[in-house]
Design a protein around this motif. Structure first.
Motif, PDB file in Angstrom:
ATOM      1  N   ASN A   1       0.461   9.968  -8.696  1.00  0.00           N
ATOM      2  CA  ASN A   1       0.992  11.285  -9.061  1.00  0.00           C
ATOM      3  C   ASN A   1       0.077  11.923 -10.091  1.00  0.00           C
ATOM      4  O   ASN A   1      -0.373  11.250 -11.011  1.00  0.00           O
ATOM      5  CB  ASN A   1       2.414  11.143  -9.634  1.00  0.00           C
ATOM      6  N   PRO A   2      -0.203  13.228  -9.960  1.00  0.00           N
ATOM      7  CA  PRO A   2       0.255  14.085  -8.862  1.00  0.00           C
ATOM      8  C   PRO A   2      -0.572  13.883  -7.602  1.00  0.00           C
ATOM      9  O   PRO A   2      -1.644  13.275  -7.647  1.00  0.00           O
ATOM     10  CB  PRO A   2       0.037  15.488  -9.422  1.00  0.00           C
ATOM     11  N   LYS A   3      -0.066  14.407  -6.461  1.00  0.00           N
ATOM     12  CA  LYS A   3      -0.808  14.402  -5.204  1.00  0.00           C
ATOM     13  C   LYS A   3      -1.114  15.861  -4.842  1.00  0.00           C
ATOM     14  O   LYS A   3      -0.276  16.541  -4.250  1.00  0.00           O
ATOM     15  CB  LYS A   3       0.022  13.765  -4.087  1.00  0.00           C
TER      16      LYS A   3
ATOM     17  N   ILE B   1      -6.878   7.997  -5.333  1.00  0.00           N
ATOM     18  CA  ILE B   1      -7.012   6.758  -4.563  1.00  0.00           C
ATOM     19  C   ILE B   1      -6.433   5.601  -5.365  1.00  0.00           C
ATOM     20  O   ILE B   1      -6.783   5.410  -6.534  1.00  0.00           O
ATOM     21  CB  ILE B   1      -8.491   6.456  -4.227  1.00  0.00           C
ATOM     22  N   ALA B   2      -5.550   4.837  -4.733  1.00  0.00           N
ATOM     23  CA  ALA B   2      -5.018   3.616  -5.351  1.00  0.00           C
ATOM     24  C   ALA B   2      -5.675   2.416  -4.687  1.00  0.00           C
ATOM     25  O   ALA B   2      -6.023   2.459  -3.506  1.00  0.00           O
ATOM     26  CB  ALA B   2      -3.504   3.552  -5.165  1.00  0.00           C
ATOM     27  N   GLU B   3      -5.857   1.342  -5.438  1.00  0.00           N
ATOM     28  CA  GLU B   3      -6.371   0.083  -4.885  1.00  0.00           C
ATOM     29  C   GLU B   3      -5.331  -1.002  -5.138  1.00  0.00           C
ATOM     30  O   GLU B   3      -4.942  -1.237  -6.287  1.00  0.00           O
ATOM     31  CB  GLU B   3      -7.707  -0.293  -5.524  1.00  0.00           C
ATOM     32  N   VAL B   4      -4.865  -1.617  -4.062  1.00  0.00           N
ATOM     33  CA  VAL B   4      -3.733  -2.544  -4.142  1.00  0.00           C
ATOM     34  C   VAL B   4      -4.117  -3.899  -3.556  1.00  0.00           C
ATOM     35  O   VAL B   4      -4.658  -3.973  -2.440  1.00  0.00           O
ATOM     36  CB  VAL B   4      -2.523  -1.979  -3.364  1.00  0.00           C
ATOM     37  N   ALA B   5      -3.843  -4.969  -4.290  1.00  0.00           N
ATOM     38  CA  ALA B   5      -4.136  -6.326  -3.805  1.00  0.00           C
ATOM     39  C   ALA B   5      -3.259  -6.672  -2.606  1.00  0.00           C
ATOM     40  O   ALA B   5      -2.047  -6.447  -2.629  1.00  0.00           O
ATOM     41  CB  ALA B   5      -3.919  -7.337  -4.924  1.00  0.00           C
TER      42      ALA B   5
ATOM     43  N   VAL C   1       0.835  -1.214   0.000  1.00  0.00           N
ATOM     44  CA  VAL C   1       0.000   0.000   0.000  1.00  0.00           C
ATOM     45  C   VAL C   1       0.865   1.259   0.000  1.00  0.00           C
ATOM     46  O   VAL C   1       0.462   2.294  -0.530  1.00  0.00           O
ATOM     47  CB  VAL C   1      -1.024   0.008   1.161  1.00  0.00           C
ATOM     48  N   GLU C   2       2.068   1.165   0.578  1.00  0.00           N
ATOM     49  CA  GLU C   2       3.004   2.293   0.500  1.00  0.00           C
ATOM     50  C   GLU C   2       3.422   2.537  -0.951  1.00  0.00           C
ATOM     51  O   GLU C   2       3.501   3.689  -1.397  1.00  0.00           O
ATOM     52  CB  GLU C   2       4.244   2.023   1.357  1.00  0.00           C
ATOM     53  N   ALA C   3       3.685   1.439  -1.675  1.00  0.00           N
ATOM     54  CA  ALA C   3       4.045   1.564  -3.090  1.00  0.00           C
ATOM     55  C   ALA C   3       2.888   2.169  -3.880  1.00  0.00           C
ATOM     56  O   ALA C   3       3.093   3.018  -4.759  1.00  0.00           O
ATOM     57  CB  ALA C   3       4.429   0.198  -3.659  1.00  0.00           C
ATOM     58  N   GLY C   4       1.666   1.745  -3.551  1.00  0.00           N
ATOM     59  CA  GLY C   4       0.485   2.295  -4.215  1.00  0.00           C
ATOM     60  C   GLY C   4       0.361   3.788  -3.975  1.00  0.00           C
ATOM     61  O   GLY C   4       0.007   4.551  -4.880  1.00  0.00           O
TER      62      GLY C   4
ATOM     63  N   MET D   1      -2.198  15.092  -0.913  1.00  0.00           N
ATOM     64  CA  MET D   1      -3.318  14.252  -0.489  1.00  0.00           C
ATOM     65  C   MET D   1      -3.408  13.012  -1.371  1.00  0.00           C
ATOM     66  O   MET D   1      -3.440  13.108  -2.599  1.00  0.00           O
ATOM     67  CB  MET D   1      -4.622  15.033  -0.511  1.00  0.00           C
ATOM     68  N   ALA D   2      -3.443  11.837  -0.721  1.00  0.00           N
ATOM     69  CA  ALA D   2      -3.569  10.573  -1.449  1.00  0.00           C
ATOM     70  C   ALA D   2      -3.962   9.472  -0.476  1.00  0.00           C
ATOM     71  O   ALA D   2      -3.664   9.552   0.725  1.00  0.00           O
ATOM     72  CB  ALA D   2      -2.257  10.226  -2.149  1.00  0.00           C
ATOM     73  N   ILE D   3      -4.629   8.435  -1.001  1.00  0.00           N
ATOM     74  CA  ILE D   3      -5.065   7.289  -0.192  1.00  0.00           C
ATOM     75  C   ILE D   3      -4.748   6.013  -0.960  1.00  0.00           C
ATOM     76  O   ILE D   3      -4.959   5.948  -2.175  1.00  0.00           O
ATOM     77  CB  ILE D   3      -6.582   7.353   0.093  1.00  0.00           C
TER      78      ILE D   3
END
Length: 319
Positions: A177-179, A268-272, A169-172, A183-185
């Motif tokens: 970009n950009p933030k 927002i990123a979604e990571v498995a 989730v850190e990589a996600g 701000m990012a989740i």
């Protein structure tokens, strides 16, 4: 004629639901009991929790909501502390804190969490004991508002998600970009496990699951396949923006958080992530899903009618 009558009835029912949603809307509850303003140090002294509006002083905060988790939580905390201590040993500049939020438990959840605070020190493990049960969303918000991290991870006390998946989730988060305004989740996701879970579930539970997914998509959040995984990473700025506006304090709080984020156009990123079902879930299949379904409808309607408003933050102050 009958068609006109049906349309009138549908319109009447819609306005009835709209009125009920508006009238029953509660406001954002950021108040806390005097006892909830402090944590105990290893020596038993009281110290004031910091505020999310303060500048960060740690790299990572981990917020763990816990309700009657004296049995399941030690496994999760052991895994988390082992990972975080090893990471700090490899990178001495890395700093972290864990905040266990006891959501008005009736067992020894606070006592168990305090053992870790005494072992590792209150600078690394802090316990926030709520005077009464608020619900998972309320507990996560209280812990988040008391955190010091540059980034803030919410993680379930049952340890269903492998803690080392924080790197995913850190990589996600890094890849977003950009933030805008930093701000990012990044959301952990179990969507890749859906086929396997459907094969193991009853037809009724599968029906409830797909029904819930549809309501989430139709009323609130689009583009996120799994809104409910309890493993989400926020930049400090995104946490302040979203949690300051959060109203829902029970199971559907994740959906409102992401709805708020999308309203503010926060990436927002979604990571498995790895996920294992752990026995002892507090979620009662039928009634919890019914409550969540109601909350999903009301989230959208209450924002539409203006009963709920997004809170603006200017120069670190809430408006």
């Amino acid at each position: 004629f009958m068609c006109c009558v049906c349309n009138v009835i549908h319109l009447f029912l819609y306005f009835q639901v709209l009125i009920i949603a508006h009238v029953t809307a509660g406001m954002v509850n950021l108040t806390r009991h005097e006892k909830e303003k402090y944590f105990l140090t290893a020596s038993g002294e009281k110290e004031l929790f910091p505020s999310l509006q303060d500048p960060h002083s740690r790299d990572l905060s981990v917020v763990i909501p816990a309700y009657n988790e004296e049995l399941r939580m030690p496994v999760m905390l052991d895994e988390a502390m082992e990972y975080l201590e090893n990471r700090q040993e490899k990178t001495p500049s890395f700093t972290y804190e864990i905040i266990v939020v006891d959501d008005g438990s009736k067992d020894k959840t606070t006592e168990v969490a305090m053992r870790y605070s005494r072992k590792y020190g209150a600078d690394k493990v802090r316990v926030l004991t709520l005077v009464k049960n608020r619900g998972k969303g309320g507990a996560v918000r209280m812990g988040t508002l008391s955190s010091r991290g540059k980034v803030i991870l919410m993680a379930d006390a049952d340890g269903a998600t492998k803690f080392s998946d924080i790197e995913k989730v850190e990589a996600g988060l890094s890849n977003l970009n950009p933030k805008p305004d930093n701000m990012a989740i990044s959301c952990g996701s179990r969507a890749h496990l859906e086929k396997e879970s459907v094969a193991q579930r009853s037809v009724f539970r599968t029906f409830l699951m797909y029904g819930f997914h549809f309501l989430v998509w139709f009323f609130c959040v689009r583009g996120i396949r799994d809104t409910q995984c309890g493993f989400k990473l926020f930049t400090r700025e995104a946490a302040l923006k979203t949690f300051s506006s959060l109203h829902v304090e029970r199971w559907a709080f994740d959906v409102e958080l992401l709805y708020i984020a999308q309203c503010f156009k926060i990436p927002i990123a979604e990571v498995a992530v790895n996920w294992t079902e752990i026995e002892g879930s507090k979620l009662v299949p039928f009634w919890s899903w019914l409550q969540m379904g109601r909350d999903l409808v009301f989230i959208r309607l209450r924002y539409i009618t203006g009963a709920w408003k997004l809170i603006l933050i200017i120069c670190g102050k809430l408006f």
